[in-house]
Design a protein around this motif. Structure first.
Motif, mmCIF file in Angstrom:
data_model
loop_
_atom_site.group_PDB
_atom_site.id
_atom_site.type_symbol
_atom_site.label_atom_id
_atom_site.label_comp_id
_atom_site.label_asym_id
_atom_site.label_seq_id
_atom_site.Cartn_x
_atom_site.Cartn_y
_atom_site.Cartn_z
ATOM 1 N N LEU A 182 43.330 27.323 67.067
ATOM 2 C CA LEU A 182 44.789 27.956 65.887
ATOM 3 C C LEU A 182 44.420 26.435 64.831
ATOM 4 O O LEU A 182 44.917 25.367 65.647
ATOM 5 C CB LEU A 182 46.008 27.557 66.296
ATOM 6 C CG LEU A 182 46.982 27.605 66.084
ATOM 7 C CD1 LEU A 182 47.146 29.018 64.753
ATOM 8 C CD2 LEU A 182 48.266 27.775 66.052
ATOM 9 N N LEU A 183 44.373 26.400 63.680
ATOM 10 C CA LEU A 183 43.828 24.815 62.339
ATOM 11 C C LEU A 183 45.272 24.844 62.266
ATOM 12 O O LEU A 183 45.463 23.469 62.082
ATOM 13 C CB LEU A 183 43.092 25.466 61.602
ATOM 14 C CG LEU A 183 41.941 26.050 62.093
ATOM 15 C CD1 LEU A 183 40.893 26.450 60.290
ATOM 16 C CD2 LEU A 183 41.622 24.807 62.707
ATOM 17 N N ASN A 184 46.177 25.584 61.950
ATOM 18 C CA ASN A 184 47.992 25.239 61.286
ATOM 19 C C ASN A 184 48.504 26.855 61.783
ATOM 20 O O ASN A 184 48.123 27.440 62.874
ATOM 21 C CB ASN A 184 47.788 25.014 60.156
ATOM 22 C CG ASN A 184 47.096 25.685 59.081
ATOM 23 O OD1 ASN A 184 47.179 27.257 59.557
ATOM 24 N ND2 ASN A 184 46.675 25.974 58.501
ATOM 25 N N SER A 185 49.627 26.795 61.389
ATOM 26 C CA SER A 185 50.761 27.222 61.677
ATOM 27 C C SER A 185 50.426 29.040 61.329
ATOM 28 O O SER A 185 50.869 29.901 62.105
ATOM 29 C CB SER A 185 52.559 27.303 61.456
ATOM 30 O OG SER A 185 52.189 27.363 59.960
ATOM 31 N N THR A 186 49.395 28.580 60.005
ATOM 32 C CA THR A 186 48.550 30.346 59.192
ATOM 33 C C THR A 186 47.828 30.630 59.990
ATOM 34 O O THR A 186 47.278 32.028 60.107
ATOM 35 C CB THR A 186 49.166 30.147 58.180
ATOM 36 O OG1 THR A 186 48.816 28.927 57.031
ATOM 37 C CG2 THR A 186 50.824 29.807 57.599
ATOM 38 N N THR A 187 46.888 30.061 60.531
ATOM 39 C CA THR A 187 45.643 30.028 60.189
ATOM 40 C C THR A 187 44.871 29.864 62.438
ATOM 41 O O THR A 187 45.040 29.075 62.613
ATOM 42 C CB THR A 187 44.899 29.666 59.809
ATOM 43 O OG1 THR A 187 45.495 29.714 57.822
ATOM 44 C CG2 THR A 187 43.005 29.709 59.237
ATOM 45 N N TRP A 188 43.446 30.687 61.731
ATOM 46 C CA TRP A 188 43.350 30.296 63.269
ATOM 47 C C TRP A 188 41.137 30.654 62.744
ATOM 48 O O TRP A 188 41.186 30.810 62.032
ATOM 49 C CB TRP A 188 43.345 31.739 64.724
ATOM 50 C CG TRP A 188 43.930 31.813 65.036
ATOM 51 C CD1 TRP A 188 46.005 32.063 64.315
ATOM 52 C CD2 TRP A 188 44.220 31.129 66.314
ATOM 53 N NE1 TRP A 188 45.970 32.539 65.711
ATOM 54 C CE2 TRP A 188 45.821 31.695 66.851
ATOM 55 C CE3 TRP A 188 43.321 30.569 67.342
ATOM 56 C CZ2 TRP A 188 46.086 31.583 68.197
ATOM 57 C CZ3 TRP A 188 43.881 30.309 68.202
ATOM 58 C CH2 TRP A 188 45.557 30.519 68.645
ATOM 59 N N SER A 189 41.096 29.210 63.087
ATOM 60 C CA SER A 189 39.389 29.533 63.345
ATOM 61 C C SER A 189 38.484 30.201 64.208
ATOM 62 O O SER A 189 38.627 29.928 65.449
ATOM 63 C CB SER A 189 38.621 27.731 63.284
ATOM 64 O OG SER A 189 37.590 27.972 63.727
ATOM 65 N N TYR A 190 37.744 31.097 63.910
ATOM 66 C CA TYR A 190 36.770 32.283 64.878
ATOM 67 C C TYR A 190 35.118 31.613 64.760
ATOM 68 O O TYR A 190 35.099 31.888 63.934
ATOM 69 C CB TYR A 190 36.904 32.797 64.021
ATOM 70 C CG TYR A 190 36.112 34.391 64.437
ATOM 71 C CD1 TYR A 190 36.102 34.212 66.089
ATOM 72 C CD2 TYR A 190 35.638 35.544 63.825
ATOM 73 C CE1 TYR A 190 35.274 35.080 66.766
ATOM 74 C CE2 TYR A 190 35.552 36.540 64.690
ATOM 75 C CZ TYR A 190 34.468 36.709 65.409
ATOM 76 O OH TYR A 190 33.774 37.757 66.726
#
Length: 311
Positions: A182-190
């Motif tokens: 989880l990078l921030n409240s809206t985005t995941w790094s896959y």
């Protein structure tokens, strides 16, 4: 993971590139002087009849993508990819396998073997401008219920695929989530990788780091990505799991008229599925999708030493 994105070399017949040379740059346009492979070009120029069977709108290609298409034809690797894919597509209607798996696998091997920047540029332009149409795979996605309380948080960290449902895209060896973060409240790094076969039977390691949204838990996870110049829409649904042990992800992947469905059993590194785990997984797939586990699934290579150290 469904990477229908890989296979899209199926769309661009090399004879269409020849048409670009003839229509946009003049009949008899010559190859660049830095490419000595004139025999291959000559044979292609003679095969204009295959253009009638191409999925390309040549007028659109010439008007909107003439330059990248010409550059593709002038590039040996890109030209090989298109020649290879054109042969796959000529056999599409004869493919007896479910959902045209053989045809999709054929084009996947072409892309894995010959894809380069010229290929990516040509495909990006053709797809962006709707210059190509695809034969349907005649697949409909299911709508299983997402498990309440499950989301990408349950896939955080590192995972290996041990079982996959889709006989092509979920059965590649060494499918690996290196890190879901989880990078921030809206985005995941896959951050993922897996191996695919080339036309010569050798394996090629593919991978990338995609950005995924962070929807509410208990909801499907829709996202978009671009792969080999082609745009895809994919949705993941969590249909089961055991905390820090395994996660069952149903996948619906859309690319133009190509639809693929599947599911992956992601397992924590070094975790051994127990008999109880296998029974619970079987019950979840039967309940949500009517699938028989593990009989309907492939058991894939995972972790070292079965997979290379960089996979």
């Amino acid at each position: 993971m469904l990477r229908t994105e890989l296979v899209l070399s199926a769309t661009l017949s090399v004879v269409s590139v020849v048409a670009v040379l003839q229509m946009a740059f003049g009949v008899g346009a010559s190859l660049p002087v830095n490419d000595p492979d004139t025999d291959a070009a000559g044979s292609l120029l003679e095969d204009g009849g295959a253009l009638l069977r191409s999925p390309i709108n040549v007028g659109c290609m010439v008007g909107k993508c003439g330059r990248p298409s010409y550059q593709c034809f002038a590039d040996k690797m890109c030209r090989e990819a298109m020649m290879c894919s054109a042969k796959c597509m000529l056999e599409w209607k004869k493919d007896p396998t479910p959902f045209h798996f053989r045809g999709q696998n054929c084009t996947t091997k072409c892309a894995a073997s010959f894809e380069d920047n010229a290929y990516d540029d040509a495909m990006t332009c053709l797809m962006k401008n709707d210059c190509v149409s695809f034969p349907a795979t005649n697949v409909t996605c299911s709508k299983p219920k997402a498990v309440p309380g499950m989301g990408l948080e349950d896939l955080s960290g590192e995972w290996w695929q041990q079982f996959g449902y889709n006989k092509l895209f979920d059965c590649y060896p060494c499918q690996h989530i290196h890190k879901m973060e989880l990078l921030n409240s809206t985005t995941w790094s896959y951050d993922w990788s897996y191996q695919v076969y080339r036309v010569n039977g050798t394996l090629k390691l593919l991978g990338s780091d995609w950005m995924l949204p962070n929807p509410p838990v208990g909801q499907p996870i829709p996202f978009q990505y671009n792969y080999l110049g082609t745009a895809h829409n994919e949705t993941w649904t969590m249909v089961g799991g055991k905390k820090d042990a395994y996660v069952l992800v149903y996948v619906c992947s859309l690319m133009d008229s190509w639809t693929n469905t599947g599911s992956i059993v992601w397992v924590r590194p070094h975790y051994k599925l127990t008999a109880e785990d296998m029974a619970d997984i079987s019950a979840a797939y039967q309940r949500e999708l009517g699938w028989t586990f593990p009989q309907d699934f492939c058991h894939t290579a995972h972790e070292q030493p079965a997979c290379p150290s960089n996979a």
